[in-house]
Design a protein around this motif. Structure first.
Motif, PDB file in Angstrom:
ATOM      1  N   MET A  99       0.827  -1.209   0.000  1.00 32.78           N
ATOM      2  CA  MET A  99       0.000   0.000   0.000  1.00 32.78           C
ATOM      3  C   MET A  99       0.857   1.254   0.000  1.00 32.78           C
ATOM      4  N   ALA A 100       1.937   1.253   0.770  1.00 35.28           N
ATOM      5  CA  ALA A 100       2.815   2.428   0.815  1.00 35.28           C
ATOM      6  C   ALA A 100       3.478   2.661  -0.539  1.00 35.28           C
ATOM      7  N   THR A 101       3.884   1.574  -1.204  1.00 36.97           N
ATOM      8  CA  THR A 101       4.492   1.710  -2.526  1.00 36.97           C
ATOM      9  C   THR A 101       3.498   2.266  -3.540  1.00 36.97           C
ATOM     10  N   LEU A 102       2.271   1.760  -3.497  1.00 38.20           N
ATOM     11  CA  LEU A 102       1.248   2.244  -4.423  1.00 38.20           C
ATOM     12  C   LEU A 102       0.924   3.713  -4.180  1.00 38.20           C
ATOM     13  N   VAL A 103       0.832   4.098  -2.911  1.00 42.16           N
ATOM     14  CA  VAL A 103       0.484   5.483  -2.589  1.00 42.16           C
ATOM     15  C   VAL A 103       1.564   6.444  -3.056  1.00 42.16           C
ATOM     16  N   THR A 104       2.816   6.083  -2.825  1.00 42.53           N
ATOM     17  CA  THR A 104       3.904   6.996  -3.203  1.00 42.53           C
ATOM     18  C   THR A 104       4.058   7.124  -4.715  1.00 42.53           C
ATOM     19  N   LYS A 105       3.555   6.153  -5.462  1.00 38.89           N
ATOM     20  CA  LYS A 105       3.655   6.232  -6.924  1.00 38.89           C
ATOM     21  C   LYS A 105       2.473   6.978  -7.544  1.00 38.89           C
ATOM     22  N   VAL A 126       5.047   4.974   4.649  1.00 37.25           N
ATOM     23  CA  VAL A 126       4.867   6.053   3.677  1.00 37.25           C
ATOM     24  C   VAL A 126       5.831   7.199   3.979  1.00 37.25           C
ATOM     25  N   ALA A 127       5.957   7.533   5.252  1.00 35.76           N
ATOM     26  CA  ALA A 127       6.901   8.583   5.631  1.00 35.76           C
ATOM     27  C   ALA A 127       8.338   8.167   5.320  1.00 35.76           C
ATOM     28  N   GLY A 128       8.680   6.897   5.554  1.00 36.86           N
ATOM     29  CA  GLY A 128      10.031   6.426   5.274  1.00 36.86           C
ATOM     30  C   GLY A 128      10.356   6.428   3.792  1.00 36.86           C
ATOM     31  N   ILE A 129       9.403   5.991   2.966  1.00 31.92           N
ATOM     32  CA  ILE A 129       9.636   5.999   1.517  1.00 31.92           C
ATOM     33  C   ILE A 129       9.785   7.421   1.001  1.00 31.92           C
ATOM     34  N   GLY A 130       9.050   8.346   1.600  1.00 31.44           N
ATOM     35  CA  GLY A 130       9.162   9.738   1.177  1.00 31.44           C
ATOM     36  C   GLY A 130      10.513  10.358   1.453  1.00 31.44           C
ATOM     37  N   PRO A 182      16.499  -1.613   1.491  1.00 29.52           N
ATOM     38  CA  PRO A 182      17.650  -1.272   2.348  1.00 29.52           C
ATOM     39  C   PRO A 182      17.552   0.127   2.964  1.00 29.52           C
ATOM     40  N   LEU A 183      17.096   1.106   2.185  1.00 28.01           N
ATOM     41  CA  LEU A 183      16.987   2.463   2.712  1.00 28.01           C
ATOM     42  C   LEU A 183      15.769   2.641   3.603  1.00 28.01           C
ATOM     43  N   LEU A 184      14.845   1.699   3.540  1.00 30.25           N
ATOM     44  CA  LEU A 184      13.642   1.764   4.373  1.00 30.25           C
ATOM     45  C   LEU A 184      13.822   1.035   5.702  1.00 30.25           C
ATOM     46  N   ARG A 185      15.009   0.509   5.932  1.00 37.04           N
ATOM     47  CA  ARG A 185      15.246  -0.304   7.124  1.00 37.04           C
ATOM     48  C   ARG A 185      14.928   0.415   8.438  1.00 37.04           C
ATOM     49  N   PRO A 186      15.316   1.682   8.629  1.00 32.36           N
ATOM     50  CA  PRO A 186      14.943   2.354   9.889  1.00 32.36           C
ATOM     51  C   PRO A 186      13.432   2.432  10.098  1.00 32.36           C
ATOM     52  N   SER A 187      12.687   2.724   9.024  1.00 35.98           N
ATOM     53  CA  SER A 187      11.227   2.794   9.143  1.00 35.98           C
ATOM     54  C   SER A 187      10.635   1.413   9.388  1.00 35.98           C
ATOM     55  N   LEU A 188      11.174   0.391   8.734  1.00 39.35           N
ATOM     56  CA  LEU A 188      10.718  -0.977   8.973  1.00 39.35           C
ATOM     57  C   LEU A 188      10.963  -1.383  10.423  1.00 39.35           C
ATOM     58  N   GLN A 189      12.098  -0.996  10.932  1.00 32.13           N
ATOM     59  CA  GLN A 189      12.431  -1.296  12.315  1.00 32.13           C
ATOM     60  C   GLN A 189      11.408  -0.684  13.265  1.00 32.13           C
TER      61      GLN A 189
END
Length: 299
Positions: A97-103, A186-190, A217-224
């Motif tokens: 959902m986050a990927t779809l929203v950001t696109k 969503v915030a992390g992907i942004g 890999p760059l979303l790791r902090p948000s995933l955590q």
């Protein structure tokens, strides 16, 4: 003269003294420290005292009493199984959902608002909503009868169908709490610079490869953060379980409630509360270990 007066005031202020710059951070976190000390540490010490002290003597009697009860292993198993079934599904859905929203270029805010509506619904209200779907006179039975898939409404949530009770609770939890992870992701992907995806595209990376090699890999902090928060909340599930399963599906939080308000045993309730805390801390450490963020990595 005003300039000299300002210099004298600066000399008298410890915060503005260049020799004491370290005092400012401590003073800024002082209100939060006091708040946590009053409303977290003090109650925690009281709960620990209730759990470990029996008749004025340090003892593990409350833990032994709770562990020997026939419902405790069932509640522990149900809590762990529910968390293991719900959290991975929520993580996959939140990532999708986050990927779809950001696109999205148009309607992004509206779609995100609709997907996060369950965040504004209380746990008990969410359980009642899904009870209206699964109960004998609910929406699911009415639809099955209308489609000719059943002659009469059946009792779906009963002791004879524990699998259906588990499924109803899992679906309600997935619907209710996926938005918590969605907002964080969503915030992390942004925060991921678009230049990284553009560079990967130049080198011929497919969308799936860009997702695996750049986004994750760059979303790791948000995933955590999302996983730690959601796992902790998963072990504290209560109102949804009570609304849909009642005593048919005991979990650790419902047993805590039963000890405190039905059995009037605050020591047993405190012992189960500390068990929940211990499980949450253990899983949090595992998540932090698996998804540890390298030094210098982007937030």
């Amino acid at each position: 003269m005003p300039h000299e007066r300002s210099l004298r005031m600066n000399r008298r202020s410890p915060l503005l003294d260049p020799m004491r710059p370290h005092l400012l951070p401590w003073l800024l976190i002082l209100p939060v420290t006091v708040f946590l000390g009053v409303f977290f540490l003090a109650p925690f010490v009281m709960v620990a005292k209730q759990a470990f002290v029996v008749d004025g003597v340090f003892s593990l009697g409350h833990f032994a009493q709770v562990a020997s009860h026939w419902k405790f292993p069932i509640a522990l198993k149900n809590t762990l199984l529910l968390a293991l079934a719900v959290v991975p599904v929520q993580l996959a859905l939140a990532l999708l959902m986050a990927t779809l929203v950001t696109k999205m270029r148009k309607g992004r805010d509206l779609v995100l608002y609709i997907w996060t509506i369950p965040l504004g619904i209380s746990d008990l209200a969410a359980g009642i909503i899904w009870l209206a779907i699964f109960e004998q006179s609910g929406f699911l039975n009415s639809m099955l009868v209308a489609l000719g898939l059943g002659e009469t409404p059946s009792v779906l949530l009963s002791y004879q169908s524990p699998g259906m009770v588990f499924l109803a609770i899992a679906l309600a939890e997935i619907w209710r709490a996926t938005a918590i992870m969605l907002v964080i992701l969503v915030a992390g992907i942004g925060l991921i610079p678009k230049e990284y995806h553009e560079a990967a595209s130049v080198f011929g990376a497919s969308p799936w490869q860009r997702f695996l090699r750049v986004t994750l890999p760059l979303l790791r902090p948000s995933l955590q953060t999302a996983l730690v928060l959601r796992v902790i909340l998963a072990f504290e599930v209560f109102a949804v379980v009570v609304a849909l399963g009642g005593s048919l599906f005991p979990v650790l939080m419902s047993e805590t409630y039963a000890y405190q308000f039905e059995l009037l045993d605050s020591g047993g309730a405190a012992a189960i509360a500390l068990v929940i805390l211990g499980i949450s801390v253990a899983f949090t450490l595992v998540i932090l270990r698996i998804l540890r963020v390298p030094k210098g990595a982007q937030a």
